[in-house]
Every structure is written in structure tokens, then in C-alpha cells.
Design an enzyme around this catalytic site. Structure first.
Site, PDB file in Angstrom:
ATOM      1  N   LYS A  48      45.514  34.192  36.092  1.00 44.99           N
ATOM      2  CA  LYS A  48      44.738  34.305  37.337  1.00 44.99           C
ATOM      3  C   LYS A  48      43.405  33.571  37.216  1.00 44.99           C
ATOM      4  O   LYS A  48      42.966  32.886  38.147  1.00 44.99           O
ATOM      5  CB  LYS A  48      44.520  35.783  37.680  1.00 44.99           C
ATOM      6  CG  LYS A  48      45.793  36.464  38.190  1.00 44.99           C
ATOM      7  CD  LYS A  48      45.710  37.985  38.173  1.00 44.99           C
ATOM      8  CE  LYS A  48      47.066  38.577  38.546  1.00 44.99           C
ATOM      9  NZ  LYS A  48      47.150  40.017  38.357  1.00 44.99           N
ATOM     10  N   GLN A  92      43.680  45.058  37.078  1.00 48.64           N
ATOM     11  CA  GLN A  92      45.010  44.787  36.527  1.00 48.64           C
ATOM     12  C   GLN A  92      45.713  46.096  36.176  1.00 48.64           C
ATOM     13  O   GLN A  92      45.183  46.924  35.441  1.00 48.64           O
ATOM     14  CB  GLN A  92      44.884  43.899  35.278  1.00 48.64           C
ATOM     15  CG  GLN A  92      46.210  43.468  34.696  1.00 48.64           C
ATOM     16  CD  GLN A  92      47.006  42.559  35.624  1.00 48.64           C
ATOM     17  OE1 GLN A  92      46.461  41.641  36.223  1.00 48.64           O
ATOM     18  NE2 GLN A  92      48.296  42.818  35.745  1.00 48.64           N
ATOM     19  N   ASP A 115      44.644  42.524  46.315  1.00 46.53           N
ATOM     20  CA  ASP A 115      46.011  42.935  45.953  1.00 46.53           C
ATOM     21  C   ASP A 115      46.741  43.518  47.161  1.00 46.53           C
ATOM     22  O   ASP A 115      47.966  43.604  47.171  1.00 46.53           O
ATOM     23  CB  ASP A 115      45.967  43.991  44.836  1.00 46.53           C
ATOM     24  CG  ASP A 115      46.401  43.427  43.482  1.00 46.53           C
ATOM     25  OD1 ASP A 115      47.048  42.361  43.457  1.00 46.53           O
ATOM     26  OD2 ASP A 115      46.094  44.057  42.462  1.00 46.53           O
TER      27      ASP A 115
END
Length: 277
Positions: A48, A92, A115
Site C-alpha cells: 500500500k 490493517q 476501507d
């Protein structure tokens, strides 16, 4: 049978994002929090970070020890919520067992929840007025668009009902006016349901569970699964070689949905930047 090349579609998307970033007065900012030292999570975070650099984003990679307290993690999120350089915040997953992932997600500002997991963003997806949509299902919709298939009225079967993929994936397809069936590994007559499907999205997390003869001739097969066999080989939830005989379009593993998830995260971060402006 044609391959849906996630690597190429993701590269095209990143190129498009980079062009837009080049015209902005500041770089969109993404903060990624990694708790602990899980090797797989560390690889995802590094990918990422590299993707952010490629498109010209400002990127903050924040490493926290595995024994961080719940309050310390929430305080870090609140700091980022109030940081004007940061447009997107991602924690994460999975988190260590002593941390409440739901509370962590709900603490992220919905405007920065790139997200797409915050209940406010999931609620908007349910109402078909989505703002920040979960990355993997949104990436799958981008992939489906490249096939030229008209989803209206098509029979779509989603195998897997997780909050991250299965449930929002079903809602994406429903919003596209498809007819959607949600299944799981325990569904009665799963093979029979799949044999009726014009589109199959496999997200059940069981290596090669979906057999080739379960796929209707001419169907589109999207394999979200990524599983490592004892031999070390990476495979999806679909028996790729056997399914390829019947499928009109199919995604490979690796090189299918995975690259699209990260490219869509960048797309969401740009959307968050534009909306905050």
C-alpha cells in the site's frame, strides 16, 4: 475463455489517479496503522505504501507494538482524524485478540474511512447512495465492467458472507440491479445454485472448493480467495483449470482481485480528498 487481468486494470486505474494527483494543489494523504509484526500484514502495508508513492500520495506508515492498549490505539486514530494532511485512515486487520476491531473501525471518521467498513459507509451502500465503498467489492465491480457484461437481471451467486467481501459484494450487485443469491460453505446444494449463476463471486476462503463442473457454460467467475497449499503454491477458492473450461471470463490467482483491492483503496483516498475539499 478470457482472463480478467487484475494487474492491468489496476495499473490503468493507478495511472488515471496519478494524472489527477498531478493537477492538485496538494497530495492526498493516506495513513496506514500496523499493529504488531504479522508478516502477511507487513507485506500488505508495504504494498500500500509503495502504491501511494507511485501515484504521488502523501503516505504515513505507522507501526505500533502488539501490546498497545485499546485506548492508545483509539487516541492515535483520533489524532489522524484531526490531521488535515490525512484524507484516508486504514487500520490493517486482523488486530491482536485483545483489541476490539469493531470499536477501532467505528472510531475512524466516516469521511476518512477509505476501507469503507464504518457502519455509516456500509449503511450508505445499503441505501445505494454509497460514498466510500469497501475496496474489494468495489474493485470487483470495476473488473466486471471491463468484461462488458450487463448485470441487470443476471443471476449472481456470492459464496461467502464476510463483512469485508461477501455482504458488501452482494449489495454492490444488488445496486447494479442483478438478482443475487448469497451462499456459504454450508449452503444446501451449493453446486446446484452455482450451476444457475451467470456471475460467480467466490470469497469463502477454502482452497479450490468450487469445482469446475459447478460453473455454468459462459459464466463470469471472480475468485477473491487466496490460499497457500502445502506445496507453497497460491490458489483461489475456485479450481481454476477445471472452471476455465466452462467460464467465459475468469480471474487468476494471484494477479486477479488482489491488485484491484489496493488500486481501489487509492481511488477511495482520492474520493475522500475531493469530498473533504
Amino acid at each position: 475463455m478470457k482472463i480478467i487481468d487484475g494487474k492491468k486494470i489496476a495499473q490503468d486505474l493507478r495511472n488515471d489517479i496519478a494524472k489527477k494527483v498531478g493537477k492538485l494543489d496538494r497530495a492526498p494523504g493516506l495513513a496506514v496503522i500496523l499493529v504488531g509484526d504479522d508478516p502477511a500484514s507487513a507485506v500488505y502495508v508495504r504494498n500500500k505504501d509503495n502504491a501511494c508513492k507511485e501515484v504521488g500520495f502523501y503516505s504515513e506508515k505507522i507501526n505500533k507494538p502488539a501490546d498497545i492498549t485499546q485506548q492508545q490505539l483509539l487516541d492515535e486514530i483520533e489524532r489522524l482524524n484531526n490531521d488535515d494532511k490525512i484524507d484516508g485512515i486504514l487500520v490493517q486487520l486482523p488486530l491482536p485478540a485483545h483489541l476490539d476491531a469493531n470499536l477501532v473501525i467505528e472510531t475512524i471518521s466516516p469521511e476518512k474511512d477509505v476501507d469503507g467498513f464504518h457502519s455509516e459507509n456500509i449503511g450508505k451502500l445499503m441505501q445505494n447512495k454509497a460514498y466510500l465503498r469497501p475496496c474489494t467489492p468495489k474493485g470487483v465491480m470495476t473488473m466486471l465492467a471491463t468484461t462488458g457484461i450487463d448485470l441487470v437481471g443476471k443471476n449472481c451467486v456470492v459464496v461467502g458472507a464476510s463483512n469485508i467481501v461477501g455482504r458488501p459484494m452482494a449489495m454492490e450487485l444488488l445496486n447494479a440491479r442483478a438478482t443475487v443469491t448469497i451462499c456459504n460453505s454450508r449452503t444446501t446444494d451449493l453446486s446446484g445454485k452455482l450451476r444457475q449463476a451467470d456471475v460467480v463471486v467466490a470469497a469463502v476462503g477454502i482452497a479450490q472448493m468450487i469445482q469446475g463442473d459447478w460453473i455454468k457454460p459462459g459464466a463470469v467467475v471472480i475468485d477473491v480467495g487466496i490460499n497457500r497449499l502445502d506445496s507453497g503454491k497460491l490458489v483461489g477458492d475456485v479450481d481454476f483449470d477445471a472452471a476455465s473450461v466452462n467460464a467465459a471470463w475468469i480471474t487468476p490467482v494471484p494477479g486477479g482481485v488482489g491488485p484491484m483491492t489496493i488500486a481501489t483503496l487509492l481511488e477511495n483516498t482520492l474520493t475522500a480528498f475531493e469530498n473533504r475539499k
